[in-house]
Design an enzyme around this catalytic site. Structure first.
Site, short mmCIF file in Angstrom:
data_model
loop_
_atom_site.label_atom_id
_atom_site.label_comp_id
_atom_site.label_asym_id
_atom_site.label_seq_id
_atom_site.Cartn_x
_atom_site.Cartn_y
_atom_site.Cartn_z
NE ARG A 74 -3.70 0.86 2.05
CZ ARG A 74 -4.53 1.27 2.99
NH1 ARG A 74 -5.01 0.40 3.85
NH2 ARG A 74 -4.89 2.52 3.07
CG ASN A 110 -8.83 10.44 3.43
OD1 ASN A 110 -9.78 9.71 3.70
ND2 ASN A 110 -8.90 11.38 2.52
CG ASP A 112 -4.49 9.80 1.54
OD1 ASP A 112 -4.20 10.87 2.09
OD2 ASP A 112 -5.57 9.62 0.93
CG HIS A 127 -9.69 6.85 10.85
ND1 HIS A 127 -10.65 6.77 9.88
CD2 HIS A 127 -10.35 7.06 12.01
CE1 HIS A 127 -11.85 6.94 10.43
NE2 HIS A 127 -11.69 7.12 11.73
CB CYS A 139 7.54 0.81 25.11
SG CYS A 139 8.44 1.46 23.69
CB CYS A 158 9.78 -0.91 19.39
SG CYS A 158 9.81 0.53 20.47
N GLY A 198 -16.24 14.64 0.78
CA GLY A 198 -15.89 13.28 0.35
C GLY A 198 -15.97 12.24 1.44
CB THR A 199 -16.74 11.79 4.75
OG1 THR A 199 -17.11 10.77 5.68
CG2 THR A 199 -17.38 13.11 5.16
N1 LIG Z 1 -7.48 7.64 1.12
C1 LIG Z 1 -7.58 7.01 2.30
O1 LIG Z 1 -6.78 7.18 3.20
C2 LIG Z 1 -8.76 6.08 2.51
C3 LIG Z 1 -9.32 5.41 1.42
C4 LIG Z 1 -10.41 4.53 1.66
C5 LIG Z 1 -10.93 4.36 2.96
N2 LIG Z 1 -10.36 5.03 3.97
C6 LIG Z 1 -10.97 4.85 5.32
O2 LIG Z 1 -12.26 4.25 5.16
C7 LIG Z 1 -13.27 4.82 6.02
C8 LIG Z 1 -14.45 5.20 5.15
O3 LIG Z 1 -15.10 6.39 5.43
P1 LIG Z 1 -15.12 7.62 4.43
O4 LIG Z 1 -16.38 8.36 4.71
O5 LIG Z 1 -13.82 8.35 4.51
O6 LIG Z 1 -15.16 6.99 2.98
P2 LIG Z 1 -16.27 6.17 2.22
O7 LIG Z 1 -15.53 5.33 1.23
O8 LIG Z 1 -17.25 5.53 3.13
O9 LIG Z 1 -17.06 7.30 1.41
C9 LIG Z 1 -16.46 8.05 0.39
C10 LIG Z 1 -17.40 9.18 0.04
O10 LIG Z 1 -16.73 10.00 -0.91
C11 LIG Z 1 -17.62 10.34 -1.94
N3 LIG Z 1 -16.80 10.59 -3.12
C12 LIG Z 1 -16.19 9.69 -3.92
N4 LIG Z 1 -15.46 10.32 -4.86
C13 LIG Z 1 -15.62 11.65 -4.64
C14 LIG Z 1 -15.12 12.81 -5.27
N5 LIG Z 1 -14.29 12.76 -6.32
N6 LIG Z 1 -15.48 14.02 -4.78
C15 LIG Z 1 -16.34 14.11 -3.72
N7 LIG Z 1 -16.83 13.04 -3.08
C16 LIG Z 1 -16.48 11.82 -3.53
C17 LIG Z 1 -18.58 9.16 -2.06
O11 LIG Z 1 -19.81 9.58 -2.61
C18 LIG Z 1 -18.72 8.72 -0.61
O12 LIG Z 1 -19.78 9.39 0.04
C19 LIG Z 1 -12.60 5.93 6.73
O13 LIG Z 1 -12.40 5.48 8.02
C20 LIG Z 1 -11.24 6.13 6.05
O14 LIG Z 1 -10.23 6.24 7.02
C21 LIG Z 1 -9.29 5.88 3.79
#
Ligand SMILES: NC(=O)c1ccc[n+]([C@@H]2O[C@H](COP(=O)([O-])OP(=O)(O)OC[C@H]3O[C@@H](n4cnc5c(N)ncnc54)[C@H](O)[C@@H]3O)[C@@H](O)[C@H]2O)c1
Length: 258
Positions: A74, A110, A112, A127, A139, A158, A198-199
């Protein structure tokens, strides 16, 4: 000007005026960088068994080598992606607000690291972060930057106690760090304006933050491809790609401010 453009302009003005602002982002903000959102086609997880094996503490303790090798994969993928215009627009907005003496926090689900890569400064990572590790024995609270993938040994050790390091991410079934939740909650409580980007607004406690902000008087603006459970509680909701809408809002904010 149509109603949609009028709403964009009104939010642009709010962005210019806000002295205390915060943003909550989810996987969608990174989708246009090429990082898949949660489950489903192209998502991270093949099936529930893979989730149990690779994204729980029990799975890690059962086979730490396998989990670290997966995180190597990843992290290698993460190195190939870049922040997109949505990440950059948020970083620029933060700079505008802090330059005029305001407060700004970017709360992200996110892992990332793309917000920091785009220049965001005050980032609260609910997260964790895929590029960091910490001691599985706890520790110390020290976060250890990982070298380029692949790691020379799986699992890495560690440096303090010689125990295993684990990825600094919140796995399924694990609580969030209370200090981080507190930071995020305070930012939400004090914000006059909160963008929620985007959540899917389903994963708690992150999903509760916009309601916390709203209960303390914040204006909530949602940016998402589609309506979510939050939409009806938001004063403004823009449906489309965050990599397009955020730069548009920033431009309007500059026009309104200038
Ligand atoms: N990039 C990362 O770090 C990553 C990737 C996937 C999942 N996660 C983790 O998964 C969990 C999922 O929850 P979440 O709500 O973050 O994600 P989710 O996958 O549940 O939802 C993603 C949301 O983003 C929207 N979306 C998709 N593409 C978009 C765009 N281009 N512009 C605007 N909106 C867009 C979708 O409609 C959806 O509502 C979280 O805990 C997160 O930490 C993280």
């Amino acid at each position: 000007m149509n109603a949609y453009q009028d709403e964009l302009r009104r939010v642009g003005r709010l962005m210019t005026e806000a002295r205390r602002a915060c943003v909550l982002t989810g996987a969608g903000v990174s989708a246009e960088s090429g990082i898949p959102t949660f489950r489903g086609a192209g998502g991270f997880w093949k099936d529930e068994q893979e989730v149990r094996d690779l994204a729980t503490l029990e799975g890690f303790l059962r086979d730490p080598k396998r989990v670290w090798e997966w995180y190597d994969m990843r992290r290698s993928q993460a190195k190939l992606v870049q922040p997109n215009p949505g990440h950059y627009a948020l970083a620029e907005w933060e700079q505008q607000i802090t330059t005029r003496g305001g407060e700004f926090a970017l709360i992200t689900q996110n892992i990332d690291g793309l917000h920091r890569a785009a220049g965001s400064q005050n980032v609260v990572e609910l997260h964790g972060n895929i590029h960091l590790a910490r001691c599985v024995n706890e520790c110390s609270e020290e976060l250890i930057p990982l070298p380029e993938p692949p790691l020379p040994e799986h699992p890495p050790k560690c440096p303090k106690c010689g125990g295993m390091l684990r990825p600094h991410v919140v796995w399924f079934g694990e609580p969030l760090n209370p200090r981080i939740i507190e930071q995020a909650t305070q930012a939400a409580y004090s914000a006059e304006l909160m963008l929620v980007v985007g959540t899917s607004a389903q994963v708690y406690p992150a999903a509760g933050l916009p309601y916390a902000a709203r209960s303390h008087g914040a204006v909530i603006v949602e940016i998402n491809l589609e309506p979510t459970e939050l939409t009806s509680a938001a004063q403004f909701a823009f449906h489309g790609k965050s990599g397009e809408i955020l730069p548009q809002l920033l431009e309007l904010a500059k026009e309104e401010g200038g």
